[in-house]
Design an enzyme around this catalytic site. Structure first.
Site, PDB file in Angstrom:
ATOM      1  N   ASP A  99     -17.007 -15.724  24.836  1.00 24.97           N
ATOM      2  CA  ASP A  99     -16.072 -15.121  23.876  1.00 24.97           C
ATOM      3  C   ASP A  99     -16.762 -14.726  22.585  1.00 24.97           C
ATOM      4  O   ASP A  99     -16.331 -13.798  21.899  1.00 24.97           O
ATOM      5  CB  ASP A  99     -14.905 -16.065  23.600  1.00 24.97           C
ATOM      6  N   ARG A 137      -5.911 -10.841  28.174  1.00 20.79           N
ATOM      7  CA  ARG A 137      -6.811 -11.885  27.687  1.00 20.79           C
ATOM      8  C   ARG A 137      -8.212 -11.598  28.219  1.00 20.79           C
ATOM      9  O   ARG A 137      -8.399 -10.667  28.985  1.00 20.79           O
ATOM     10  CB  ARG A 137      -6.324 -13.311  28.033  1.00 20.79           C
ATOM     11  N   GLY A 138      -9.180 -12.444  27.749  1.00 18.50           N
ATOM     12  CA  GLY A 138     -10.589 -12.156  28.055  1.00 18.50           C
ATOM     13  C   GLY A 138     -11.130 -11.313  26.905  1.00 18.50           C
ATOM     14  O   GLY A 138     -10.554 -10.267  26.577  1.00 18.50           O
ATOM     15  N   ALA A 139     -12.232 -11.787  26.297  1.00 14.14           N
ATOM     16  CA  ALA A 139     -12.690 -11.156  25.047  1.00 14.14           C
ATOM     17  C   ALA A 139     -12.867  -9.626  25.139  1.00 14.14           C
ATOM     18  O   ALA A 139     -12.344  -8.892  24.290  1.00 14.14           O
ATOM     19  CB  ALA A 139     -13.980 -11.837  24.578  1.00 14.14           C
ATOM     20  N   ARG A 172      -6.514 -13.767  17.974  1.00  9.70           N
ATOM     21  CA  ARG A 172      -7.417 -14.649  18.733  1.00  9.70           C
ATOM     22  C   ARG A 172      -8.740 -14.751  17.970  1.00  9.70           C
ATOM     23  O   ARG A 172      -9.642 -13.929  18.166  1.00  9.70           O
ATOM     24  CB  ARG A 172      -7.658 -14.099  20.161  1.00  9.70           C
TER      25      ARG A 172
HETATM   26  O1  MRU Z   1      -8.255 -17.540  26.751  1.00  7.63           O
HETATM   27  P1  MRU Z   1      -8.843 -16.436  27.569  1.00  7.63           P
HETATM   28  O2  MRU Z   1      -8.269 -16.347  28.942  1.00  7.63           O
HETATM   29  O3  MRU Z   1      -8.818 -15.122  26.814  1.00  7.63           O
HETATM   30  O4  MRU Z   1     -10.372 -16.850  27.729  1.00  7.63           O
HETATM   31  C1  MRU Z   1     -11.238 -16.014  28.445  1.00  7.63           C
HETATM   32  C2  MRU Z   1     -12.612 -16.579  28.553  1.00  7.63           C
HETATM   33  O5  MRU Z   1     -12.937 -17.609  28.029  1.00  7.63           O
HETATM   34  C3  MRU Z   1     -13.622 -15.770  29.290  1.00  7.63           C
HETATM   35  O6  MRU Z   1     -14.549 -16.602  29.912  1.00  7.63           O
HETATM   36  C4  MRU Z   1     -14.359 -14.893  28.285  1.00  7.63           C
HETATM   37  O7  MRU Z   1     -13.477 -14.129  27.515  1.00  7.63           O
HETATM   38  C5  MRU Z   1     -15.339 -14.031  28.923  1.00  7.63           C
HETATM   39  S1  MRU Z   1     -14.498 -12.721  29.733  1.00  7.63           S
HETATM   40  C6  MRU Z   1     -15.465 -11.612  30.300  1.00  7.63           C
END
Ligand code: MRU
Length: 339
Positions: A233, A44-46, A87
Site C-alpha cells: 500500500d 479497494r487496493g491501493a 484511506r
Molecule cells: O484494505 P484493502 O483491501 O484496500 O487492502 C489492500 C491491500 O493491502 C493490498 O495488498 C495492496 O493494496 C496491494 S494491491 C495491489
C-alpha cells in the site's frame, strides 16, 4: 470482471463488498458518492483506489460552478483533500491527487481544467494496466516451475484496475505454463483472500488452496511453500513496506524458514518522501469489522477490538521488490532514479 469502468460520464464501480456472491456495479457521478464507496471498501487496493480518485476528482471538478480560476482551484483542493482523507495508508491515492493538482494548475481556465482532468483520469487508468503487465512479466522470471506460492490479501485486477501486482506475477507465470500452485490466506478481518483472490484464481484457472491466516507457519515448516509474494500500500524510502495486516507476520515466518519474500508493486506505490515505515500512517478501521464476520457478531457484545488495516514489514525481511522497472533490492529503492 473490471473493478472500474468509465462510461457516459459515469464511473461504474464493482461493489467488492458483495463478492463473490453478487456482481453489482455502483453508478457514480459525484465525488461524494465515490468517497462513500472507498470508505466502505466497495473499491479497494491501493492502485485501484488511486485510479478511482482520479475519476472522482475529475467528476467533482465538473460540478464546480465558479468561473474564476482561483476560486475553482480552491474548491478543487477541498474536494481533493476529502478524497485523500478516506484511506491514509494507500499511497497511490496521494500520488494521483498531486498529479491531478498539477494538471489543474496548468489550465488557463476552469473549462479547460475540467477537460484536462478528465483526460488525465483516463490516462492514469490506462497507465496502470501497462505498469502491471510489465511488473508481472518481470516478476514471473523469479517463479520456478512447480513453485508453491503463498500470497496475502487481494492483489489482482480487482485491486489494481489493471493486470494485478502479486497476483499479476502469479497469473503471468501460469500463462507461461509454469505449473504453479497458490496458497491464498483468507485475510481476516474482511476476507479479501477468501472472497476476492479465490475468485480471481478460479477465473484464471490457477490451482489454489485457501488457508486461514495462522496456517502459514505450519505449511512453511513442512516445506509446502517455496516463495511468498504480496502487494503493498505504501513503500517508504528505506524499503519498509505497509501492506495488509498480517504481512509482517508472514515475512517473519518466511525469514525463519529461509523462504524468499517478495513485494510486487508499481513505482506509483513508492513514497520516497517518507523516510521509514515509522512515518507511515496506519489506517485504523471500525472495531465492528473484527467483532463481526460478514455482518454477524462473533464475540460477546461487550468485546472491544483493535483493527489496524495494515502493518509495516521492515525492509530487512524483504528479498526484493518486483516493479515495472525491474527487480530492486530493498537497499536500492528511491536511489539512482530506479524508482
Ligand atoms: O484494505 P484493502 O483491501 O484496500 O487492502 C489492500 C491491500 O493491502 C493490498 O495488498 C495492496 O493494496 C496491494 S494491491 C495491489
Amino acid at each position: 470482471m473490471q473493478p472500474l469502468r468509465f462510461e457516459n460520464k459515469t464511473l461504474l464501480v464493482l461493489d467488492q463488498t458483495r463478492l463473490p456472491n453478487n456482481i453489482a456495479y455502483l453508478k457514480i457521478t459525484r465525488h461524494t458518492e465515490l468517497i462513500d464507496a472507498i470508505n466502505k471498501l466497495c473499491i479497494r487496493g491501493a492502485p485501484a483506489i488511486g485510479i478511482a480518485a482520479g475519476y472522482g476528482i475529475a467528476l467533482g471538478a465538473r460540478h464546480i460552478k465558479k468561473g474564476n480560476m482561483r476560486e475553482f482551484l480552491e474548491e478543487l483542493e477541498i474536494l481533493t483533500k476529502n478524497i485523500t482523507s478516506t484511506r491514509p495508508t494507500a499511497y497511490n491515492l496521494f500520488r494521483v491527487a498531486s498529479t491531478m493538482r498539477a494538471v489543474a494548475n496548468r489550465a488557463a481556465n476552469p473549462v479547460q481544467a475540467k477537460n484536462l482532468l478528465m483526460q488525465e483520469a483516463v490516462k492514469i487508468h490506462n497507465d496502470q494496466c501497462e505498469l502491471d503487465l510489465t511488473l508481472s512479466r518481470n516478476g514471473s522470471a523469479l517463479v520456478e516451475d512447480n513453485a508453491s506460492i503463498l500470497t496475502h490479501c487481494n492483489t489482482g485486477r480487482l485491486a489494481t484496475g489493471g493486470y494485478g501486482t502479486a497476483l499479476g506475477v502469479i497469473a503471468y507465470a501460469h500463462r507461461q505454463n509454469k505449473k504453479i500452485k497458490v496458497i491464498a490466506t483468507e485475510t481476516r478481518p474482511l476476507l479479501q483472500g477468501a472472497r476476492l483472490t479465490a475468485l480471481e484464481l478460479r477465473e484464471a484457472g490457477i490451482p489454489f488452496h485457501i488457508i486461514t491466516d495462522l496456517m502459514a507457519g505450519h505449511l512453511m515448516q513442512r516445506d509446502r511453500i517455496n516463495m511468498v509474494i504480496t502487494g503493498a500500500d505504501r513503500i517508504a524510502a528505506n524499503g519498509d513496506t505497509a501492506n495488509k495486516i498480517g504481512t509482517y507476520s508472514l515475512a517473519i515466518l518466511a525469514r525463519q524458514h529461509n523462504i524468499p519474500f517478495y513485494i510486487a508493486a508499481p513505482s506509483s506505490t513508492f513514497d520516497c518522501e517518507t523516510k521509514t515505515g515509522k512515518d507511515i500512517v496506519i489506517e485504523e478501521r471500525s472495531p465492528e469489522e473484527v467483532t463481526h464476520l460478514m455482518g454477524t457478531p462473533i464475540t460477546t457484545p461487550q468485546a472491544q477490538a483493535f483493527n489496524p488495516a495494515f502493518d509495516i514489514t521492515p525492509s530487512s525481511l524483504i528479498t526484493s521488490f518486483i516493479t515495472e522497472k525491474g527487480i530492486i533490492p530493498p537497499g536500492e529503492v528511491c536511489r539512482l532514479n530506479n524508482i
